[in-house]
Design an enzyme around this catalytic site. Structure first.
Site, PDB file in Angstrom:
ATOM      1  N   ARG A  65     -16.717  -6.666  15.932  1.00 20.48           N
ATOM      2  CA  ARG A  65     -16.997  -6.889  17.355  1.00 20.48           C
ATOM      3  C   ARG A  65     -17.408  -5.572  18.003  1.00 20.48           C
ATOM      4  O   ARG A  65     -17.306  -4.522  17.367  1.00 20.48           O
ATOM      5  CB  ARG A  65     -15.728  -7.387  18.053  1.00 20.48           C
ATOM      6  CG  ARG A  65     -14.606  -6.362  17.952  1.00 20.48           C
ATOM      7  CD  ARG A  65     -13.416  -6.628  18.813  1.00 20.48           C
ATOM      8  NE  ARG A  65     -12.536  -5.467  18.868  1.00 20.48           N
ATOM      9  CZ  ARG A  65     -11.592  -5.163  17.981  1.00 20.48           C
ATOM     10  NH1 ARG A  65     -11.381  -5.935  16.939  1.00 20.48           N
ATOM     11  NH2 ARG A  65     -10.860  -4.073  18.130  1.00 20.48           N
TER      12      ARG A  65
ATOM     13  N   GLU B 117       0.844  -1.193   0.000  1.00 18.09           N
ATOM     14  CA  GLU B 117       0.000   0.000   0.000  1.00 18.09           C
ATOM     15  C   GLU B 117       0.875   1.237   0.000  1.00 18.09           C
ATOM     16  O   GLU B 117       2.004   1.213   0.488  1.00 18.09           O
ATOM     17  CB  GLU B 117      -0.824   0.050   1.301  1.00 18.09           C
ATOM     18  CG  GLU B 117      -2.125  -0.667   1.272  1.00 18.09           C
ATOM     19  CD  GLU B 117      -2.863  -0.547   2.607  1.00 18.09           C
ATOM     20  OE1 GLU B 117      -3.831  -1.286   2.760  1.00 18.09           O
ATOM     21  OE2 GLU B 117      -2.484   0.273   3.474  1.00 18.09           O
TER      22      GLU B 117
END
Ligand code: MV4
Length: 494
Positions: free
Chosen positions: A291, A200
């Protein structure tokens, strides 16, 4: 709604979930390791069962033992909290086999977001901006060189199975590329058993801004605004705030709708977080956390929602009670993570017995903790003692309130990160809201000097405290000691 659920976690988050249960009239089942027999969450639950020896592998990661307790106790659902099994797709699969509902997204979604290359691909397809880079695994160095050349140095080599900062290398020039690739591959292989890497563009000193998502099982997805989590050290967040100091209603609308699109494009359900890197007006998808997060309370403070209650309602197949228009941001919230660590000694863990304890209170203050006076923090788990969360009408009020709350907080017997937070709340750069992920590193000398001052002052207070009460005596002695501490503190300020 469920009659009874099992909480497959420990500490403050187990209590946090049980509190939502109690308000909803849901019975809570705690599972605890032998080291947590006397933990607050074990006592707080309606029913508690041991699941094994202290090490996480023998207890909180032991799916069979946890599922056994769920079946025996008649729990209809499992809440995994954060950490441990929370982002393990196996838990949802096993729950499904046992006819137990997992309070979280589907295993396939957890799996897809756990693989960072897959996540990048899915997000790009959904029109979510990702950091310029590769959407497939790299093995060939020549290919890597070409890609790095085309996106331009510096670049970042990341493990596809990574996340949370493990298996990452910055490369500033071509000469370093080969070595960085080899080392990231070997770290990834040994840490995750998967050597797949990708490249990246490196974003320098970005902000970490994340959006809280709620999605029901009827196709409705909303966001409850963002959190700024740039104040971290070695990938451990230390201070979070909501909203982000740089947010405008327009940018929130733009980033928020992209976060919602990211979640709904993959059929996400329950609570989750879409993380972005933000730099100079540009933002990029980084990861999705499948989560409930440690820092969820700051989102609760500014929206008035109970996110854990929402999680339970969603898992019980209710529709969301709110549309996006009904979610309003009110005021400003800050969370300081209070860890049993010595901030003057490289944040070394400092578990042990809490010989004196008094948590702050008053307007706008919330303490989510799993400890109490005379409790011994076990060394097997993370070192978080509590989360101190304040709300104010605006950021300045939240900062003054946090300073006030920190000054009231008494924890004796273990070293804590309170001095760090006191130093941060007094830091002019923090006050200006110019935050980024390298903040703590960049200002470490300034922060360290200020911490030393804080600790010196606190030590004087502590001596006065000690002469006033003996830790082993009745709790009543504490309040006497506290009043004298407060008086001494007030006097020292005059
Ligand atoms: C980055 C980055 C800069 N550029 N990726 C760190 C945790 C992992 N989830 C991804 N991380 C980063 N990825 C590119 N292309 C900087 C970080 C980063 C970071 C990100 C979020 C919060 C704290 C961080 C601390 C250091 C580096």
């Amino acid at each position: 709604m469920f009659n009874k659920i099992l909480i497959a976690n420990r500490g403050e988050i187990a209590i946090r979930v049980m509190r939502a249960c109690r308000e909803l009239g849901v019975k809570s089942v705690a599972v605890y390791s032998e080291a947590d027999k006397n933990a607050l969450f074990t006592k707080y639950s309606d029913e508690a069962h041991t699941i094994g020896k202290p090490t996480p592998a023998q207890s909180y990661l032991n799916m069979n033992n946890i599922l056994d307790v769920a079946e025996k106790s008649g729990a209809e659902a499992i809440h995994p909290g954060y950490g441990f099994l929370a982002e393990n797709p196996k838990l949802g699969k096993e729950c499904h086999k046992h006819g137990i509902k997992l309070i979280g997204p589907n295993p396939s979604v957890i799996e897809a977001m756990g693989d960072k290359i897959t996540a990048r691909k899915l997000m790009k397809k959904a029109g979510v901006p990702v950091v310029p880079g590769t959407e497939k695994g790299i093995t060939d160095v020549e290919e890597a060189t070409e890609i790095a050349e085309s996106i331009g140095y510096p670049v970042m080599i990341k493990a596809s199975a990574g996340g949370g900062g493990i298996g990452m290398r910055i490369v500033t020039e071509e000469d370093e590329l080969l070595r960085a690739i080899e080392s990231t591959k070997s770290v990834a292989e040994s840490a995750f058993g998967d050597a797949t890497i990708y490249i990246e563009k490196y974003v320098n000193e970005p902000r970490h801004i994340e959006f809280q998502i709620l999605a029901d099982e009827h196709g409705n997805t909303i966001h409850t605004a963002e959190r700024e989590c740039s104040i971290q050290r070695r990938n451990q967040k230390l201070i979070e705030e909501a909203p982000s100091p740089i947010m405008t209603p327009e940018l929130r609308e733009k980033m928020g709708s992209i976060a919602v699109r990211a979640a709904s494009s993959i059929g996400y359900t329950n609570a989750g977080t879409v993380e972005f890197l933000y730099s100079n007006g540009e933002f990029y998808f980084l990861e999705m956390n499948t989560r409930v997060q440690v820092e969820h309370p700051i989102s609760e403070s500014i929206t008035g929602l109970d996110l854990v209650k929402e999680q339970l309602k969603i898992a019980a197949e209710n529709k969301l009670d709110y549309s996006q228009d009904e979610i309003k941001v009110n005021g400003h919230a800050i969370e300081c993570r209070i860890n049993a660590e010595d901030p003057l000694n490289d944040f070394a863990p400092n578990p042990g017995k809490i010989t004196g304890y008094r948590s702050p209170g008053g307007i706008g203050v919330r303490v989510d903790s799993g400890v109490y006076m005379n409790y011994t923090i076990p060394s097997y788990y993370d070192s978080m003692i509590s989360k101190l969360i304040v709300w104010g009408r605006d950021r300045n009020e939240a900062i003054s309130r946090m300073q006030r709350a920190l000054s009231e907080y008494i924890i004796l017997g273990v070293k804590t990160t309170i001095p760090f937070h006191k130093a941060m709340m007094a830091n002019p750069h923090f006050y200006q809201g110019k935050l980024h992920t390298h903040f703590v590193d960049n200002y470490k000398n300034e922060i360290y000097d200020n911490m030393q001052k804080v600790v010196k002052e606190d030590r004087i207070m502590e001596e006065r405290l000690k002469s006033t009460f003996l830790p082993s005596k009745r709790v009543a002695a504490v309040s006497a000691a506290v009043s004298s501490y407060m008086t001494a503190h007030a006097n020292s300020k005059k």
